[in-house]
Design an enzyme around this catalytic site. Structure first.
Site, PDB file in Angstrom:
ATOM      1  N   SER A  93      30.445  31.920  25.421  1.00 16.66           N
ATOM      2  CA  SER A  93      31.461  32.902  25.820  1.00 16.66           C
ATOM      3  C   SER A  93      32.334  32.307  26.914  1.00 16.66           C
ATOM      4  CB  SER A  93      30.792  34.161  26.377  1.00 16.66           C
ATOM      5  OG  SER A  93      29.988  34.735  25.388  1.00 16.66           O
ATOM      6  N   ARG A 100      24.693  37.657  35.266  1.00 17.47           N
ATOM      7  CA  ARG A 100      25.234  36.283  35.146  1.00 17.47           C
ATOM      8  C   ARG A 100      25.564  35.662  36.512  1.00 17.47           C
ATOM      9  NH1 ARG A 100      22.851  37.293  31.505  1.00 17.47           N
ATOM     10  NH2 ARG A 100      23.540  37.703  29.385  1.00 17.47           N
ATOM     11  N   GLU A 124      33.373  32.803  32.371  1.00 12.48           N
ATOM     12  CA  GLU A 124      31.955  32.480  32.544  1.00 12.48           C
ATOM     13  C   GLU A 124      31.821  30.952  32.640  1.00 12.48           C
ATOM     14  OE1 GLU A 124      29.249  34.826  30.199  1.00 12.48           O
ATOM     15  OE2 GLU A 124      27.970  33.087  29.850  1.00 12.48           O
TER      16      GLU A 124
HETATM   17  C1  LIG Z   1      26.982  28.237  21.234  1.00 11.17           C
HETATM   18  C2  LIG Z   1      26.661  28.734  22.624  1.00 11.17           C
HETATM   19  C3  LIG Z   1      26.056  29.960  22.786  1.00 11.17           C
HETATM   20  C4  LIG Z   1      25.744  30.438  24.069  1.00 11.17           C
HETATM   21  N1  LIG Z   1      25.138  31.652  24.194  1.00 11.17           N
HETATM   22  C5  LIG Z   1      24.804  32.106  25.416  1.00 11.17           C
HETATM   23  C6  LIG Z   1      24.142  33.370  25.567  1.00 11.17           C
HETATM   24  O1  LIG Z   1      23.834  34.070  24.603  1.00 11.17           O
HETATM   25  N2  LIG Z   1      23.836  33.783  26.824  1.00 11.17           N
HETATM   26  C7  LIG Z   1      24.134  33.029  27.920  1.00 11.17           C
HETATM   27  O2  LIG Z   1      23.811  33.450  29.045  1.00 11.17           O
HETATM   28  N3  LIG Z   1      24.768  31.830  27.813  1.00 11.17           N
HETATM   29  C8  LIG Z   1      25.110  31.355  26.594  1.00 11.17           C
HETATM   30  N4  LIG Z   1      25.752  30.148  26.473  1.00 11.17           N
HETATM   31  C9  LIG Z   1      26.170  29.399  27.671  1.00 11.17           C
HETATM   32  C10 LIG Z   1      25.164  28.333  28.143  1.00 11.17           C
HETATM   33  O3  LIG Z   1      24.395  27.842  27.063  1.00 11.17           O
HETATM   34  C11 LIG Z   1      24.240  28.888  29.213  1.00 11.17           C
HETATM   35  O4  LIG Z   1      24.982  29.284  30.349  1.00 11.17           O
HETATM   36  C12 LIG Z   1      23.192  27.847  29.631  1.00 11.17           C
HETATM   37  O5  LIG Z   1      22.217  28.491  30.381  1.00 11.17           O
HETATM   38  C13 LIG Z   1      23.763  26.696  30.443  1.00 11.17           C
HETATM   39  O6  LIG Z   1      22.740  25.711  30.561  1.00 11.17           O
HETATM   40  P1  LIG Z   1      23.111  24.165  30.652  1.00 11.17           P
HETATM   41  O7  LIG Z   1      21.862  23.405  30.846  1.00 11.17           O
HETATM   42  O8  LIG Z   1      23.943  23.764  29.490  1.00 11.17           O
HETATM   43  O9  LIG Z   1      23.966  24.173  31.980  1.00 11.17           O
HETATM   44  P2  LIG Z   1      25.291  23.340  32.266  1.00 11.17           P
HETATM   45  O10 LIG Z   1      26.389  23.816  31.389  1.00 11.17           O
HETATM   46  O11 LIG Z   1      24.980  21.896  32.263  1.00 11.17           O
HETATM   47  O12 LIG Z   1      25.585  23.816  33.750  1.00 11.17           O
HETATM   48  C14 LIG Z   1      26.005  25.138  34.010  1.00 11.17           C
HETATM   49  C15 LIG Z   1      26.028  25.334  35.521  1.00 11.17           C
HETATM   50  O13 LIG Z   1      24.692  25.256  36.008  1.00 11.17           O
HETATM   51  C16 LIG Z   1      24.578  24.279  37.029  1.00 11.17           C
HETATM   52  N5  LIG Z   1      23.255  23.666  36.887  1.00 11.17           N
HETATM   53  C17 LIG Z   1      22.708  23.167  35.751  1.00 11.17           C
HETATM   54  N6  LIG Z   1      21.458  22.734  35.994  1.00 11.17           N
HETATM   55  C18 LIG Z   1      21.215  22.952  37.307  1.00 11.17           C
HETATM   56  C19 LIG Z   1      20.104  22.702  38.170  1.00 11.17           C
HETATM   57  N7  LIG Z   1      18.977  22.145  37.731  1.00 11.17           N
HETATM   58  N8  LIG Z   1      20.211  23.056  39.477  1.00 11.17           N
HETATM   59  C20 LIG Z   1      21.349  23.627  39.952  1.00 11.17           C
HETATM   60  N9  LIG Z   1      22.427  23.875  39.186  1.00 11.17           N
HETATM   61  C21 LIG Z   1      22.364  23.546  37.878  1.00 11.17           C
HETATM   62  C22 LIG Z   1      25.733  23.308  36.776  1.00 11.17           C
HETATM   63  O14 LIG Z   1      26.135  22.663  37.965  1.00 11.17           O
HETATM   64  C23 LIG Z   1      26.813  24.246  36.247  1.00 11.17           C
HETATM   65  O15 LIG Z   1      27.529  24.826  37.308  1.00 11.17           O
HETATM   66  C24 LIG Z   1      26.068  29.650  25.203  1.00 11.17           C
HETATM   67  C25 LIG Z   1      26.678  28.395  25.032  1.00 11.17           C
HETATM   68  C26 LIG Z   1      26.969  27.939  23.760  1.00 11.17           C
HETATM   69  C27 LIG Z   1      27.607  26.585  23.608  1.00 11.17           C
END
Ligand SMILES: Cc1cc2nc3c(=O)[nH]c(=O)nc-3n(C[C@H](O)[C@H](O)[C@H](O)COP(=O)(O)OP(=O)(O)OC[C@H]3O[C@@H](n4cnc5c(N)ncnc54)[C@H](O)[C@@H]3O)c2cc1C
Length: 318
Positions: A226, A176, A301
């Site tokens: 999480s 992570r 996280e």
């Molecule tokens: C119901 C649910 C279940 C989930 N299950 C999992 C799981 O099983 N495993 C897991 O790992 N995660 C899980 N997550 C967490 C989340 O979905 C992941 O971490 C996901 O990858 C985040 O993507 P996002 O586009 O929403 O990023 P965001 O939440 O928009 O951003 C997260 C971080 O990434 C940075 N970021 C985003 N895009 C870029 C980019 N293009 N360049 C540079 N930085 C960037 C942002 O600045 C921020 O710091 C879950 C979330 C939910 C709500």
């Protein structure tokens, strides 16, 4: 500078999809967050480069987000610019077991596409409700797998607006964690390399994963996935965070509009009107109680974005 004037200046330099005073709760899976001065949906690399140069010239904080599924925004919102990756920047090219995909691609869609083309290796990400950029930043995944396992190359924008190509090694992936959490780089595109398999085998694995997630996670209420990371040292001593919090009797604990999910204790659900203040208080309370029981501080996280545009795991601000 007045916000409307700022938005007009951006449009004048060819940055489109500009919104003023955009409620960040609409861009957060937790449904929390006040207004961002400006929010821009990223459409192409050159307008993103212009946006970056503009923010630098006027000394305006700029943050990048995807689906906001791992973010807590402040109730005060952001005094700066959000560059949001999504549908407008989501091309995918496939050649054999190789995928070249833009940062804005919706991960569940990418998993589906890969399966239909017989590419195995990313189905562990089935049901993760974020963009590819967010997944790479977090090195997210499930079942002890992470997106970094199949990442060959990343194209990113450095802080001077130059496109850089990075090898997997340069991404410094670990559990992570990735270099993108430590350096000012905007992920643009990724080259993923899977392995070839029968589409039906891959689909079956993805369906099993989705069924388990549906059973285990409180997917009907707004949440951020999480809240706490699965730190290996704490895991060894006391188990995963969900188990630790459950054993502390904290399922159902509520502050304001946020509650520790009765379904899975590592999820905090928004039961209505939850705020960042509630999140701070509830997370602090869980950490205190757990520390008193097991002698370890749980680490978050989920990322917190301050009104000034700083981003770090939530516990670092508590
Ligand atoms: C119901 C649910 C279940 C989930 N299950 C999992 C799981 O099983 N495993 C897991 O790992 N995660 C899980 N997550 C967490 C989340 O979905 C992941 O971490 C996901 O990858 C985040 O993507 P996002 O586009 O929403 O990023 P965001 O939440 O928009 O951003 C997260 C971080 O990434 C940075 N970021 C985003 N895009 C870029 C980019 N293009 N360049 C540079 N930085 C960037 C942002 O600045 C921020 O710091 C879950 C979330 C939910 C709500």
């Amino acid at each position: 500078m007045k916000l409307k004037k700022l938005a007009d200046k951006l449009r004048a330099i060819g940055v489109n999809n500009v919104k003023v005073k955009e409620p960040l709760s609409m861009h957060s899976s937790w449904k929390i967050g006040g207004p961002s001065d400006i929010l821009v949906e990223v459409a192409d690399v050159s307008s993103l480069q212009r946006l970056l140069a503009f923010a630098k010239e006027y000394d305006i904080p700029l943050i990048v987000i995807g689906k906001g599924s791992n973010i807590l925004f402040s109730d005060e919102g952001l005094r700066g610019i959000v560059a949001k990756f999504g549908k407008a920047f989501a091309n995918v090219k496939i050649d054999g077991a190789n995928i070249i995909a833009d940062a804005g691609v919706w991960v569940p869609l990418l998993v589906k596409l890969a399966a239909s083309r017989g590419i195995a290796g990313i189905e562990h990400a089935a049901g993760i409700p974020g963009t590819l950029g967010g997944l790479i930043y977090m090195n997210g995944g499930s079942l002890q797998q992470s997106i970094g396992d199949t990442t060959k190359r990343i194209w990113a924008l450095d802080e001077n607006g130059k496109v850089v190509e990075m090898t997997r090694k340069e991404c410094e992936f670990s559990y992570r964690s990735s270099v993108f959490q430590r350096k000012n780089l905007i992920i643009l595109r990724a080259h993923l390399e899977g392995s070839l398999d029968e589409p039906n085998n891959i689909r079956r694995r993805a369906i099993d994963i989705l069924a388990e997630r549906k059973h285990k996670f409180p997917l009907k209420q707004p949440n951020c996935g999480s809240v706490f990371t699965n730190n290996p040292e704490i895991y060894k001593a006391a188990g995963p965070p969900g188990k630790i919090i459950e054993e502390a009797g904290l399922k159902g604990l509520r502050i304001g509009g946020l509650m520790v999910s009765p379904v899975h204790a590592n999820f905090i659900v928004n039961v209505g009107g939850g705020t960042s203040k509630d999140a701070f208080e509830l997370v602090a309370k869980i950490r205190d109680i757990v520390y008193k029981r097991i002698g370890y501080w749980l680490e978050c996280e989920v990322r917190y974005v301050t009104p000034e545009g700083d981003i770090a795991p939530l516990h670092k601000f508590i």
